[in-house]
Design an enzyme around this catalytic site. Sequence first.
Site, mmCIF file in Angstrom:
data_model
loop_
_atom_site.group_PDB
_atom_site.id
_atom_site.type_symbol
_atom_site.label_atom_id
_atom_site.label_comp_id
_atom_site.label_asym_id
_atom_site.label_seq_id
_atom_site.Cartn_x
_atom_site.Cartn_y
_atom_site.Cartn_z
ATOM 1 C CB ILE A 1 -0.941 0.015 1.232
ATOM 2 C CG1 ILE A 1 -1.879 -1.200 1.171
ATOM 3 C CG2 ILE A 1 -1.729 1.320 1.300
ATOM 4 C CD1 ILE A 1 -2.902 -1.279 2.298
ATOM 5 C CB ALA B 1 4.823 2.557 0.965
ATOM 6 C CE LYS B 2 5.228 -1.528 8.106
ATOM 7 N NZ LYS B 2 6.222 -0.817 8.912
ATOM 8 N N GLY B 3 3.965 -2.968 3.401
ATOM 9 C CA GLY B 3 3.541 -4.185 2.724
ATOM 10 C C GLY B 3 3.563 -5.353 3.682
#
Length: 424
Positions: free
Chosen positions: A68, A113-115
């Site tokens: 994201i 962001a991050k995942g």
Amino acid sequence: MVTRPHEAHPDEFNPWLHVTSLIEKAGELLGLDEGMIRRIVTPERILEVAVPVRMDSGEIDMFTGWRIQHNTSRGPGKGGIRFHPSVNVDEIAALSADMSIKCAVVNIPYGGAKGGVKVDPSNLSHAELERLTRRYAFAISPMIGPDRDIPAPDINTDPQVMSWIMDTVSMLAGHNMPGVVTGKPLAIGGSLGHAGSTSLGVTICTIALLKQLNRSPQGERVVIQGYGKVGAPLIKLLSERGMMIVGLADIHGAIHVPDGIDHEKMALHFSEAKSIMGYPGSEEIHADELFTLPSDIAIPAALGGVITDKVAETMAASLMVEAANGPTTGEGAAVLTSRNIPVVPDVLANAGGVVASYFEWAQDLQGFMWEGELFRQRLEKTMHDAFDYIWERHDQLNVPLRDTALVVGVERIAEATELRGLFP
Ligand code: NAD
């Protein structure tokens, strides 16, 4: 606002709703119009991917992953990748928004962001973990890149996982791409000084806060929850500056050491016992007693949501520095404010890690490795500047440091968003 990525049960704590309500509050405090607040709150891109993995048994297992990008007005997305069975889209979205704020608070040219992948990596063999990582990296590859979005390690991901991601993306591109991830081993474009950078940032914030309160670090008693990548180096750094670590907890329990823990003896003990418990001369206490021990400074450096209103009510320390991400609940924060306990919030206190990632990325783009001393000096300056600015604004705004940091983060994102205008 219709900004919620996923409908959770209304009674459950929803990290995404929590973070969006905080951003909205900061936007309102800044007098931003509703359209701008909505733009800042809403994630720019949410990618959900299927991750099929051939297991060692020959069977195929399916996993779900996400990446994201919350907001990239200030620069490419930046944020870790976690492998954990509890990962879900709301959690990843909330963490991506935290990253937007964190990068803006320390004023580095990144968005948030991050995942993550919903998986328990302890159930995977080394080879299965590599296949999962490479397939996930392939699936999110249209979204990541040195000038788009740069992942880093998070829970259950490490330099080895970063190496596999870097290799997968490089193979797809047909050339080496070290700047696509940070937290890599030195041999493939990692950076001197990266290890321990989060703990150094926490130390700088602790000392800066003490200075503002006219207190000397000498003899200050500290309790720390967590003896991991952040907690362990922290004991050394704080002890070297004259502080005494009188209480410590890990997943196995908690200990009280009124005369202070010796970081070298603890490292030796831990390497044999694989736990802090049984440290020579320590008194075993109940985990719930850690923050009630006679102490001056509390540092949660393990889990989220541990400083509840109940814990905050009985906390003995007169200041807190958040090394962990999201250690304090909304109710806990309200109690600490009512008790006049200053708190350096996570988005500032633990930002040393992302600043170090920024420096690693800058070196990869330059193709030029900095000396460790230069890295340390720049990290210290960035953290000092960030703390001083938040402190100055906190004096002007007359709100807690946590609210100030949010306001500063949202303000900087809003400024970039406004300057760039609205495409098309
Ligand atoms: P880690 O996995 O290396 O260490 C976690 C520590 O917490 C371990 O000592 C573990 O035993 C302890 N722990 C786990 N459950 C516990 C419990 N119930 N009670 C007490 N202790 C418990 O993780 P880390 O990288 O040190 O991260 C710690 C925190 O700091 C996390 O919130 C993380 O999100 C945050 N953080 C880490 C970094 C980084 O650079 N590693 C950067 C920013 C924020």
